[in-house]
Design an enzyme around this catalytic site. Structure first.
Site, PDB file in Angstrom:
ATOM      1  N   TYR A   5      14.768 -73.508 -42.784  1.00 44.89           N
ATOM      2  CA  TYR A   5      14.675 -72.485 -41.984  1.00 44.89           C
ATOM      3  C   TYR A   5      14.828 -71.082 -43.146  1.00 44.89           C
ATOM      4  CZ  TYR A   5      16.130 -75.277 -37.901  1.00 44.89           C
ATOM      5  OH  TYR A   5      16.176 -76.212 -37.352  1.00 44.89           O
ATOM      6  N   ASP A  23      14.004 -67.925 -52.615  1.00 49.40           N
ATOM      7  CA  ASP A  23      14.172 -66.394 -52.694  1.00 49.40           C
ATOM      8  C   ASP A  23      15.368 -66.412 -52.490  1.00 49.40           C
ATOM      9  OD1 ASP A  23      11.466 -66.110 -53.180  1.00 49.40           O
ATOM     10  OD2 ASP A  23      10.972 -65.706 -51.171  1.00 49.40           O
TER      11      ASP A  23
END
Ligand SMILES: [Zn+2]
Ligand SMILES: [Zn+2]
Length: 300
Positions: free
Chosen positions: A297, A233
């Protein structure tokens, strides 16, 4: 080596009558033994014909190749000149033969029933390669050449096919405003329109362009492609040890670029950081695409 004998003098006699040069005569039996040039093979055949009372000598003009072998040196020089303009450890030379000559050649094989003939193209590749080798001073590589020079024998034109370079590394994405790879404008598909302010992309830049543009410039290449694990994303950051990727640069005229300098320059960007850059091979593209992220992460 010189003990090769022509096992079908009737084909040889019929061929010699066609007005072939020694190369073209020898090539009709080119696959029937190794360790000898077709030129020498042609002379041996002619010797056997003469010994058997069938007089034969090399014509001034070969009816098949039009004496193409007289200008091999020019082809080799043209190929060497092109290859020497770019960086590579190795090379290969190929040729494009006049389709009319190839058609004539195949018709001749059929007519004579020559089953061990070698194509003109194969002999040209080999003989031009031999002459070019000392001019180029790099290794010949058949399997994975870094550059292939294709000589068009009609015009002595040379086109180069340069193998891409692949650079492995890891990146951190520090901005929520940029994608991983170039994202062409949905509307114009990259041509440039009102929606994308003429840049042809949905976003001003991308992780790919931040490093790819520098790498293309340093390598004097053509285009960059980034291979990574799937899409991420845009609004996700990539922190920690970073995401592995392989950067591909097409048409590089310089291969051995300074990866430390590439890293330093790309890392001037505030939007992404790069590390662990090293050269790799095309095989690693598949690996990096399949790789499981070790430590990802995603900060939303
Ligand atoms: Zn010929
Ligand atoms: Zn657009």
């Amino acid at each position: 080596m010189n003990d090769w004998v022509c096992d079908d003098l009737s084909i040889a006699a019929a061929a010699a009558e066609k007005g072939l040069c020694d190369h073209c005569l020898g090539r009709l039996f080119g696959k029937s033994g190794t360790g000898m040039t077709n030129d020498l093979r042609g002379r041996i055949i002619r010797g056997s014909l003469n010994n058997n009372g069938i007089p034969s000598s090399e014509p001034d003009n070969c009816t098949l190749c039009d004496n193409i072998f007289d200008v091999l040196g020019r082809f080799a020089e043209a190929a060497a000149e092109s290859i020497l303009e770019i960086d590579s450890d190795n090379f290969l030379i190929g040729t494009r033969v006049d389709p009319e000559i190839s058609a004539k050649e195949e018709a001749l094989w059929k007519e004579l029933g020559a089953e061990n003939a070698e194509p003109l193209k194969a002999e040209l590749n080999r003989e031009i390669g031999k002459l070019a080798l000392p001019l180029i001073g790099r290794a010949v590589e058949f399997k994975n050449p870094q550059v292939v020079a294709c000589v068009d024998t009609r015009f002595a034109d040379v086109t180069l096919d340069i193998a891409p370079i692949f650079i492995y590394g890891r990146y951190n994405k520090l901005s929520r405003e940029i994608p991983q790879t170039i994202w062409p404008c949905r509307l114009c598909k990259g041509k440039g329109c009102g929606r994308c302010n003429g840049i042809g992309k949905m976003y001003e830049t991308s992780v790919q362009e931040i490093i790819g543009d520098v790498a293309v410039k340093m390598s004097e290449g053509e285009e960059h492609f980034m291979h990574g694990m799937g899409r991420e994303d845009i609004d996700a950051l990539m922190l920690g040890t970073g995401r592995p990727f392989v950067l591909e640069i097409s048409g590089p005229r310089k291969r051995d670029i300074d990866l430390k300098e590439l890293e330093r320059t790309a890392n001037l960007s505030e939007l992404a950081k790069f590390n662990e850059l090293r050269f790799t091979t095309r095989d690693s593209v598949k690996q990096v695409k399949l790789a499981e992220p070790t430590k990802v992460y995603r900060v939303k």
